[in-house]
Design a protein around this motif. Structure first.
Motif, PDB file in Angstrom:
ATOM      1  N   PRO A  89       0.819  -1.221   0.000  1.00 21.79           N
ATOM      2  CA  PRO A  89       0.000   0.000   0.000  1.00 21.79           C
ATOM      3  C   PRO A  89       0.852   1.271   0.000  1.00 21.79           C
ATOM      4  N   ALA A  90       0.254   2.330  -0.486  1.00 18.39           N
ATOM      5  CA  ALA A  90       0.828   3.670  -0.327  1.00 18.39           C
ATOM      6  C   ALA A  90       0.295   4.237   0.983  1.00 18.39           C
ATOM      7  N   GLY A  91       0.294   5.560   1.126  1.00 17.30           N
ATOM      8  CA  GLY A  91      -0.244   6.173   2.335  1.00 17.30           C
ATOM      9  C   GLY A  91      -1.721   5.865   2.479  1.00 17.30           C
ATOM     10  N   LEU A  92      -2.121   5.397   3.650  1.00 20.00           N
ATOM     11  CA  LEU A  92      -3.518   5.046   3.894  1.00 20.00           C
ATOM     12  C   LEU A  92      -4.195   6.129   4.725  1.00 20.00           C
ATOM     13  N   TYR A  93      -5.469   6.334   4.469  1.00 16.06           N
ATOM     14  CA  TYR A  93      -6.254   7.269   5.266  1.00 16.06           C
ATOM     15  C   TYR A  93      -7.613   6.643   5.526  1.00 16.06           C
ATOM     16  N   GLY A  94      -8.345   7.239   6.440  1.00 11.73           N
ATOM     17  CA  GLY A  94      -9.692   6.753   6.737  1.00 11.73           C
ATOM     18  C   GLY A  94      -9.939   6.693   8.227  1.00 11.73           C
ATOM     19  N   GLU A  95     -11.059   6.110   8.598  1.00  8.58           N
ATOM     20  CA  GLU A  95     -11.386   5.962  10.009  1.00  8.58           C
ATOM     21  C   GLU A  95     -10.284   5.156  10.705  1.00  8.58           C
TER      22      GLU A  95
END
Length: 349
Positions: free
Chosen positions: A183-189
């Motif tokens: 994965p690259a940079g992850l975002y989210g809850e």
């Protein structure tokens, strides 16, 4: 080790019992929920200090432990599991180099060797696009482990590259098929790094982008990444390596505005010109200073990715596994914004 995964364990099954390390983390928690909602059992390995509340709603079984536990202890915890997802890691969040190496490299060895001992049928190792180092232009997706130079400051990238070598060695020695996803940079809850920083800017009413903010950046919504992990479990039984640096084309401005919509706010967005950013980064790099020192993020890498176009096309996972990210960027960013104001930013001014 001479343990061989049994043929019976490799047989595809509609129902999976999946052992997930890093279950309380960003990708681990989304993966646990995705699998549980798909009707699979999840056994989540969490440290004693972890907040496991996020795992209770999906009905996960929680096992207290650590990737640095012995192979025998981890194998006992995995007993009866058909698959393992190794998502635990120290990312760009501090910690000395020895600690990062111990968790990301030796912890990976422990988990995958334990999976072979426990006769788990298939493993998924969560690596990172950081193994590619600083790239120029689009990255060619290959099975081999990249050998381009890595910054001596990039302890995370170097540890994840070495962890991939460990994974392939365990696979060759034991016969356990392992899929690697980067994965690259992850975002989210449940994001503790990127999303809260943007949320704090939005709350102040003034947000900044590096450069004009209209270039696509290498970020992926954790819910989409979790779906990619599930795809690997379901369809990539013979291993393989997949970059995951693009779910939907997303720019800095899109990210700020989307999170702001979820937060019910409309900040002013100001661009910081790219030329002084590049110049300042070169000077700071040359004299050994960086505002990102604590997280051990190479400044040159951050600037290159923030100002350039996303180099991680992530085509192979779509073509070979049929991955179609289920969440569009507007929905994903709104969800993130709503979570920020009810979670880490709740009641903060």
């Amino acid at each position: 080790m001479e343990v061989r995964a049994s043929p019976e364990a490799r047989s595809p099954e509609p129902h999976m019992r999946v052992f997930v390390t890093g279950g309380s983390g960003l990708l681990g928690s989304h993966t646990a929920r995705r699998l549980a909602e798909g009707g699979h059992e999840v056994v989540a390995l969490c440290r004693r200090s972890s907040d496991v509340g996020v795992l209770k709603a999906p009905g996960c079984r929680i096992v207290t432990g650590d990737v640095l536990d012995s192979v025998d202890v981890l194998a006992e915890a995995m007993a009866g599991c058909s698959h393992v997802v190794h998502a635990a890691a120290l990312v760009y969040s501090g910690g000395d180099e020895n600690t990062v190496w111990a968790v990301n490299v030796e912890g990976t060895r422990n988990v995958m060797e334990a999976a072979a001992v426990a006769h788990v049928g298939h493993g998924v190792h969560v690596s990172s696009v950081a193994v590619h180092g600083i790239v120029r232009g689009a990255v060619e997706e290959e099975e081999r482990i990249p050998d381009a130079p890595l910054s001596r400051r990039d302890s995370y990238g170097r540890s994840k590259r070495e962890a991939e070598r460990v994974v392939r060695a365990v696979e060759a020695e034991t016969g356990l098929p392992i899929t690697v996803i980067r994965p690259a940079g992850l975002y989210g809850e449940h994001d503790r790094l990127l999303s809260p920083r943007i949320g704090r800017m939005v709350r102040r009413g003034l947000a900044f982008t590096l450069g004009g903010g209209r270039n696509t950046i290498p970020i992926v919504y954790a819910g989409n990444a979790a779906d990619a992990v599930a795809r690997c479990l379901e369809r990539a039984g013979e291993g393989g390596t997949y970059d995951l640096g693009l779910d939907h084309p997303t720019t800095q401005r899109m990210m700020v505005r989307g999170i702001a919509v979820g937060m019910g706010m409309a900040p002013v967005i100001l661009p910081i010109p790219g030329t002084p950013i590049r110049g300042g980064a070169r000077v700071l790099q040359r004299i050994g200073m960086s505002p990102l020192r604590r997280g051990r993020v190479p400044l040159e890498r951050v600037v290159a990715l923030a100002l350039g176009e996303n180099p991680y096309r992530s085509e192979r996972i779509r073509e070979e596994l049929g991955w179609m990210p289920p969440h569009g960027p507007e929905e994903a960013l709104r969800r993130t914004g709503r979570w920020l104001i009810t979670g880490p930013l709740a009641g903060k001014e």
